[in-house]
Design a protein around this motif. Sequence first.
Motif, PDB file in Angstrom:
ATOM      1  N   SER A  86       0.825  -1.213   0.000  1.00 19.48           N
ATOM      2  CA  SER A  86       0.000   0.000   0.000  1.00 19.48           C
ATOM      3  C   SER A  86       0.858   1.263   0.000  1.00 19.48           C
ATOM      4  N   LEU A  87       1.940   1.260   0.775  1.00 16.20           N
ATOM      5  CA  LEU A  87       2.822   2.424   0.808  1.00 16.20           C
ATOM      6  C   LEU A  87       3.460   2.652  -0.563  1.00 16.20           C
ATOM      7  N   ILE A  88       3.873   1.573  -1.208  1.00 16.30           N
ATOM      8  CA  ILE A  88       4.468   1.689  -2.547  1.00 16.30           C
ATOM      9  C   ILE A  88       3.426   2.197  -3.542  1.00 16.30           C
ATOM     10  N   GLU A  89       2.178   1.698  -3.460  1.00 13.62           N
ATOM     11  CA  GLU A  89       1.126   2.144  -4.369  1.00 13.62           C
ATOM     12  C   GLU A  89       0.787   3.610  -4.130  1.00 13.62           C
ATOM     13  N   THR A  90       0.827   4.047  -2.872  1.00 14.18           N
ATOM     14  CA  THR A  90       0.566   5.458  -2.573  1.00 14.18           C
ATOM     15  C   THR A  90       1.639   6.341  -3.195  1.00 14.18           C
ATOM     16  N   LEU A  91       2.898   5.904  -3.100  1.00 14.91           N
ATOM     17  CA  LEU A  91       3.988   6.670  -3.712  1.00 14.91           C
ATOM     18  C   LEU A  91       3.888   6.638  -5.236  1.00 14.91           C
ATOM     19  N   ALA A  92       3.480   5.500  -5.781  1.00 11.23           N
ATOM     20  CA  ALA A  92       3.312   5.400  -7.237  1.00 11.23           C
ATOM     21  C   ALA A  92       2.182   6.313  -7.713  1.00 11.23           C
ATOM     22  N   TYR A  93       1.122   6.417  -6.913  1.00 14.40           N
ATOM     23  CA  TYR A  93       0.027   7.339  -7.253  1.00 14.40           C
ATOM     24  C   TYR A  93       0.540   8.776  -7.298  1.00 14.40           C
ATOM     25  N   GLN A  94       1.397   9.136  -6.327  1.00 17.56           N
ATOM     26  CA  GLN A  94       1.972  10.479  -6.341  1.00 17.56           C
ATOM     27  C   GLN A  94       2.796  10.702  -7.603  1.00 17.56           C
ATOM     28  N   GLN A  95       3.504   9.662  -8.030  1.00 16.73           N
ATOM     29  CA  GLN A  95       4.291   9.789  -9.255  1.00 16.73           C
ATOM     30  C   GLN A  95       3.383   9.978 -10.463  1.00 16.73           C
ATOM     31  N   PHE A 119       2.542  14.907  -0.289  1.00 16.02           N
ATOM     32  CA  PHE A 119       3.184  14.497   0.960  1.00 16.02           C
ATOM     33  C   PHE A 119       2.188  13.774   1.847  1.00 16.02           C
ATOM     34  N   GLY A 120       2.686  12.709   2.489  1.00 14.40           N
ATOM     35  CA  GLY A 120       1.837  11.948   3.393  1.00 14.40           C
ATOM     36  C   GLY A 120       2.665  10.997   4.230  1.00 14.40           C
ATOM     37  N   VAL A 121       2.007  10.064   4.865  1.00 14.88           N
ATOM     38  CA  VAL A 121       2.680   9.106   5.739  1.00 14.88           C
ATOM     39  C   VAL A 121       3.674   8.254   4.957  1.00 14.88           C
ATOM     40  N   ALA A 122       3.311   7.861   3.747  1.00 10.90           N
ATOM     41  CA  ALA A 122       4.216   7.037   2.940  1.00 10.90           C
ATOM     42  C   ALA A 122       5.538   7.763   2.717  1.00 10.90           C
ATOM     43  N   ASN A 123       5.478   9.074   2.483  1.00  7.69           N
ATOM     44  CA  ASN A 123       6.709   9.842   2.282  1.00  7.69           C
ATOM     45  C   ASN A 123       7.538   9.908   3.553  1.00  7.69           C
ATOM     46  N   ASP A 231      24.909  16.098  -2.886  1.00  6.03           N
ATOM     47  CA  ASP A 231      24.010  15.054  -3.388  1.00  6.03           C
ATOM     48  C   ASP A 231      23.426  14.244  -2.237  1.00  6.03           C
ATOM     49  N   ILE A 232      24.266  13.976  -1.250  1.00  5.68           N
ATOM     50  CA  ILE A 232      23.807  13.221  -0.081  1.00  5.68           C
ATOM     51  C   ILE A 232      22.752  14.017   0.674  1.00  5.68           C
ATOM     52  N   GLU A 233      23.017  15.317   0.908  1.00  2.00           N
ATOM     53  CA  GLU A 233      22.073  16.161   1.636  1.00  2.00           C
ATOM     54  C   GLU A 233      20.756  16.282   0.887  1.00  2.00           C
ATOM     55  N   ALA A 234      20.828  16.415  -0.444  1.00  2.00           N
ATOM     56  CA  ALA A 234      19.609  16.540  -1.248  1.00  2.00           C
ATOM     57  C   ALA A 234      18.777  15.266  -1.170  1.00  2.00           C
ATOM     58  N   THR A 235      19.469  14.111  -1.187  1.00  2.04           N
ATOM     59  CA  THR A 235      18.746  12.834  -1.112  1.00  2.04           C
ATOM     60  C   THR A 235      18.042  12.685   0.232  1.00  2.04           C
ATOM     61  N   LEU A 241      10.582  10.529  -5.698  1.00  4.51           N
ATOM     62  CA  LEU A 241       9.596   9.487  -5.417  1.00  4.51           C
ATOM     63  C   LEU A 241      10.138   8.113  -5.799  1.00  4.51           C
ATOM     64  N   GLU A 242      10.910   8.056  -6.870  1.00  2.00           N
ATOM     65  CA  GLU A 242      11.507   6.777  -7.263  1.00  2.00           C
ATOM     66  C   GLU A 242      12.432   6.270  -6.170  1.00  2.00           C
ATOM     67  N   ARG A 243      13.194   7.198  -5.584  1.00  2.00           N
ATOM     68  CA  ARG A 243      14.095   6.815  -4.495  1.00  2.00           C
ATOM     69  C   ARG A 243      13.304   6.359  -3.267  1.00  2.00           C
ATOM     70  N   GLN A 244      12.200   7.037  -2.995  1.00  2.00           N
ATOM     71  CA  GLN A 244      11.370   6.665  -1.846  1.00  2.00           C
ATOM     72  C   GLN A 244      10.762   5.279  -2.043  1.00  2.00           C
ATOM     73  N   ILE A 245      10.314   4.999  -3.259  1.00  2.00           N
ATOM     74  CA  ILE A 245       9.760   3.672  -3.537  1.00  2.00           C
ATOM     75  C   ILE A 245      10.825   2.610  -3.324  1.00  2.00           C
ATOM     76  N   GLY A 246      12.062   2.899  -3.789  1.00  2.00           N
ATOM     77  CA  GLY A 246      13.153   1.959  -3.597  1.00  2.00           C
ATOM     78  C   GLY A 246      13.445   1.710  -2.133  1.00  2.00           C
ATOM     79  N   ALA A 247      13.350   2.760  -1.324  1.00  3.57           N
ATOM     80  CA  ALA A 247      13.618   2.615   0.111  1.00  3.57           C
ATOM     81  C   ALA A 247      12.592   1.698   0.768  1.00  3.57           C
ATOM     82  N   ILE A 248      11.319   1.830   0.393  1.00  5.73           N
ATOM     83  CA  ILE A 248      10.276   0.964   0.967  1.00  5.73           C
ATOM     84  C   ILE A 248      10.462  -0.469   0.488  1.00  5.73           C
ATOM     85  N   GLN A 249      10.793  -0.630  -0.800  1.00  2.00           N
ATOM     86  CA  GLN A 249      10.972  -1.981  -1.354  1.00  2.00           C
ATOM     87  C   GLN A 249      12.129  -2.716  -0.688  1.00  2.00           C
TER      88      GLN A 249
END
Length: 964
Positions: A86-95, A119-123, A231-235, A241-249
Motif C-alpha cells: 500500500s505504501l508503494i502504491e501510494t507513492l506510485a500514485y503520487q508519481q 506528501f503523506g505518511v508514505a513519504n 548530493d547526499i544532503e539533497a537525497t 519518489l523513485e528513491r522513496q519507492i526503492g527505500a520501501i521496497q
Amino acid sequence: MSAVDRIVGVVTGHTRIAIAAMLVLTVIMGAGAGAVEQQSSLDQFQSDTAEADASAYIGENFASGPDNVTRVQVIVRGENVLSNESLIETLAYQQRLRDDPQVNATLVNESAGQTPATFGVANLIARSAIQQEFQAINETQNALRAAMTTAVRDPNVTAAAAFANANANTPIELDRTDGATFEQAVADLRNATSGAEQREAYRLGTSGVLRDEFAQFLGQERLTQPIEQSDIEATIRSPTLERQIGAIQSLSEAELQTLVRTVLSGEAGQASEQALGFMPAGEYYEPGSTAANATMLLVTQRTDGPVAAGGTAGEEITDAQLAMQDLGDDSDLEFVVFGSGIITNEINQSMSDSMALVGPLALLFVVVALAVGYRDLLDIILGIVGIVAVLVWTFGFMGWTNIDFNQIFIAVPVLLIGLSIDYAIHIFMRHREERFEMGNGNLRKAMRVGLGGVGIALALVTATTVIGFLSNLVSPVPPIRDFGVVSSFGIVAAFLVFGVLTPALKIEIDEFLEARGIDRTKRAIGTGGGRLSQLLKIGSLGAKRSAPVVIAIALLLSAGGVYGATQVDTSFSQEDFLAEDPPGWTENLPEPFAPGEYNAKANLEYVNERFQRQDAQASILLRGEVASDGTLDVVRRSQSEIASKDITQRLSNGQASIQTPLTVLNETRAASRSDAFNRTFDAADTDNDGIPEENLTAVYDALFEANPQEAGAVLAREDGDYTAARLVVDLKGTASGAEATEQLRSVATNTETEQFTAIATGQTILFEIVQDQLLDTVLESLLITLVSVFAFLMIVYRVTDGSATLGFVTLVPVALSVSWILGTMYLAGIPFNVLTGMITSLTVGLGVAYSIHISERYNQELERHDSAWAALERSVTGTGGALLGSAATTVGGFGTLSIALLPSLQQFGIITGLTIIYAFLASVLVLPSLLVVWTRLVGPSEKLDVPADADSSDGDVGTAASSE
C-alpha cells in the motif's frame, strides 16, 4: 373614468401597438441575458465585517511560501494502508500525479525549501528509511576510517584484520571485494607522501568500499563520479519518489513494521507528530499501530490569488483535481480526492443538473394544470409564451445589472413561473366570466371589463409582492439582497407581460379565430356549479354561521405556530450546498436530464469524522506592535487557552493542533536548523523559560532566515517592521460554528493588549456570522414587510374605497399564515438557510395576493348585490376558483424543487409550496369571516341582514357586470 380604466382601454383598444411595443422591450431586455455569469463561491454570502476584513488581510499578508496555494486532501483507503504494497502504491500514485501534464501544471514548485507538492505518511516512512540507510552507511564509513587509521599506526595490525574487525561491528555486511579494496586503501595510505594522497586513500577505503551502497542510496545503478556532499544532503532532504519507492521496497516486513511503529508512535519528534496529522484521529487509529484502513495524502497546488474562506477554485485547479480522481481509479487502493476544485465542480454541476430537472418539470406541471383548468390549447400556449417572456426579461435584467446566477437563483425561474401563471389565470378566468355573461359578441369589451376589474387587484398584488421581496434589501447577505431585487423586477415584468402583452395577444388571436367561425367562449373555473363550487363555499358558509369561531380557531393555530417559530434553527454551512446522491429513478433519464454522480457530501462527512480538514481552520489575528517585549508570553497564554478548548483538533497522541509564532520558533530551534538562530533565541530568552522576552525583531528576523516558509505562515511584515501575527487553530470537523466562534472570540478578548488588537476569524467563524445574519434577515424583513404592506394597503383602500381598515383586514390572514409556516418548519425540522430564510417576506409577498383578490372582488360584488352573503359567495366561487387554479400551479411549480439535488432547494420548494397552500386556505376559509366582521363593524352592515337567496341572482349580476 379612472386611471386604471384608461390604461386598460389603451391596451384592449390598441392591441397591435401594445404587442409591438412589448416585443421590442422583450428583445432589448433579452439582449442582456447572455452576460449572466454563474457564481458558486460561498464567500459571496459574506458581508463587510471585521472578521471578513481580517480573513482578507490574512490571505494577502500571510503565506506558506511565495505562491498562493490550495491544499487537496486525498484520502487513501484500503485493508491496510500501512503495508509495504500500500505504501508503494501510494507513492506510485503520487508519481502518476506528477507525470500527468494537467495535474503537474498546477503543483507547487518544490525548490527553495517549498512544501512538497505531494506528501503523506508514505513519504515520511520512506524518508525515515532513507535516513536509516544513510546512518548505516555513515556508521560503516566511520568504522572503516577508524580501522584504516589503526592499521597504519599499529604495525602489528594487518589490513585484513582491521577490515574483519570493522566488518564485524558495522550494520552493513561487506564482502571479499570490499575487503580487497580496503586493503589497497590501507597500502596507499601507508605509502602516501602528501596530504592529497592521504585523503584519496581514505576516500578509497571508505566511500570506495561503500560505492555500491552509496549508489543505491543516491538512486543510481553505479557511481560515475565522486560522491558530493550536496548530493547526499539533497537525497536526505528531498528524495525523489523513485528513491522513496526503492527505500520501501528494500525493507523486510519486520523492518517496515518497526519503522512504521517508530514514525507513528508520536514520540519521535516533529516528524512523528507530523505523521500523526495524516492519520485518522481519536478512536480510528491507535498511535504506533502498524495497521490502518485509511490515511491522508496532501497535494499542494498553486493558485492565481489568495483562496478566500468558502471560495471556489478556478477552472485549471478544478480540472486538475478531477484528473487526480481519475488517476486513482485503477488502483487496488481507493483514492478519494477532497478539495476546493471537486467541491466547486459538484456545486456547479448540481446547479446545472437541478435546473435541467426542475425547469422542464415545472413547466410540464404548469401545462398539465392549465390543461385541466383551461381546457383550451391556445390559452395554454399564451400562458407559456408569457412565462418565457418574463424569464427573458428577468435574466436580461440580471445581465444588464451584472448580477451573477448563484445557488439560490435556481428558485427564481420557478418563482416567476408560478407568479406569472397566477396572473394569467386571474386575467383569463375573469375574462371568461365576463364574456360568458355578456355573450359571444363582446370579446374585446369582456377583456376590458375583466382586465379592469382584476387590474386593481393585480396592481396591488404586484406592489405588495415587490415590497415583500425588496424587504430583503435590509439583509447584510449580498446574494439575498440580489435575490430580492431580481425577484421584484421579475414580478413587475410578469405584471407588464400578463397585463399588456398576453391580453392583447388573446384579443387578436380570438378575434382572428372567431372571424372564421371558431367559438372562443369558455367557462371559468368554479363558476359552473358542482363539487368544486361547493368546496369553495365552505369559507363563506363558516362566515355566515359563526365568523368569530372561525377566527378563534385560526388564532389558536397561529399561537402554536408562533411558539414553533421561536424554536426554528438557523443553518449556513458547506453541506447546505452539496448535493445528495441522486435518487435511483434519475439513472434512467436521457441526456441532458440525467444528473451526474455526487460524492463530495459523503466524503466531507467522512473527513469531518476521521481527519483534520484543511479548510477547518480558524485564526486569531494580532495586529499592531507584535514585536514588542512580552508578546510571546501573551501568545503562550493564549496558546494554552486554545489547547484547553474542546473545539480544538487533537492528533492521535492527544496533542492540540495549533501553530503560532512560538510553536514555529520552538520547532525551528529543536531542529537545530541554524546556530545563529539558536544564539539569537537564547539571548532573547532572559529567564530561560523557552520563550524569548525581548529583542523580538531580531528573533523574528533570525526565524525568517532559518525557516522562512513556516515563519511566513504566522508573521507578517511591512518594510521590515512586524505588523501582524496569527495563531492558527485546527478545528474538529464536528465542532459547531457557534461553539468555535464563542470560544475563539473569548480567547481573542483575553489576548488583546495595548500593543496589539486581536480578532478571531476563519471560514467556520465567517459562516457562523452569515448564519446569525440569516436570522436577522428573517426578523427584519418580516417586520418591514408587514409594516410596509399594512401601511400600503390601508392607504390604498382608504384612497380607493374610503376604508383603510379593509387593508388591515386583508393582510391579517397573511400574518396568520406566516405563523403557520414557521410552526411547520419547526415540526418538519427545516432550518432557516439562505433560501428558507426568505420565507417570511416571501409568505407575505405571495400570500397577500390571495387575500387581495378575495377582498377586492368582495368589495366590487358588494356594489353589485343587495346581500353581503351573495357578494361573499360570488367572490369565493369566482375569484376563489381562479385562486385555486393559481395555487395548484404555483404549489406544483415549487413542489418540483423537492427533486432538486441541493438540500436547501428541496427544503425551499417544500416550504414554499406549503406557504401557498396556507395562504390560499387563509384567504378562502379565514378571510370571509374577517370580511363579515369588517362589514358588520365598518362596511355596509345592513347588507348582512339580507339573505343570500333574496338577492338578484345571476342574471342581475350579469347585467351589473355588463353595465360597467
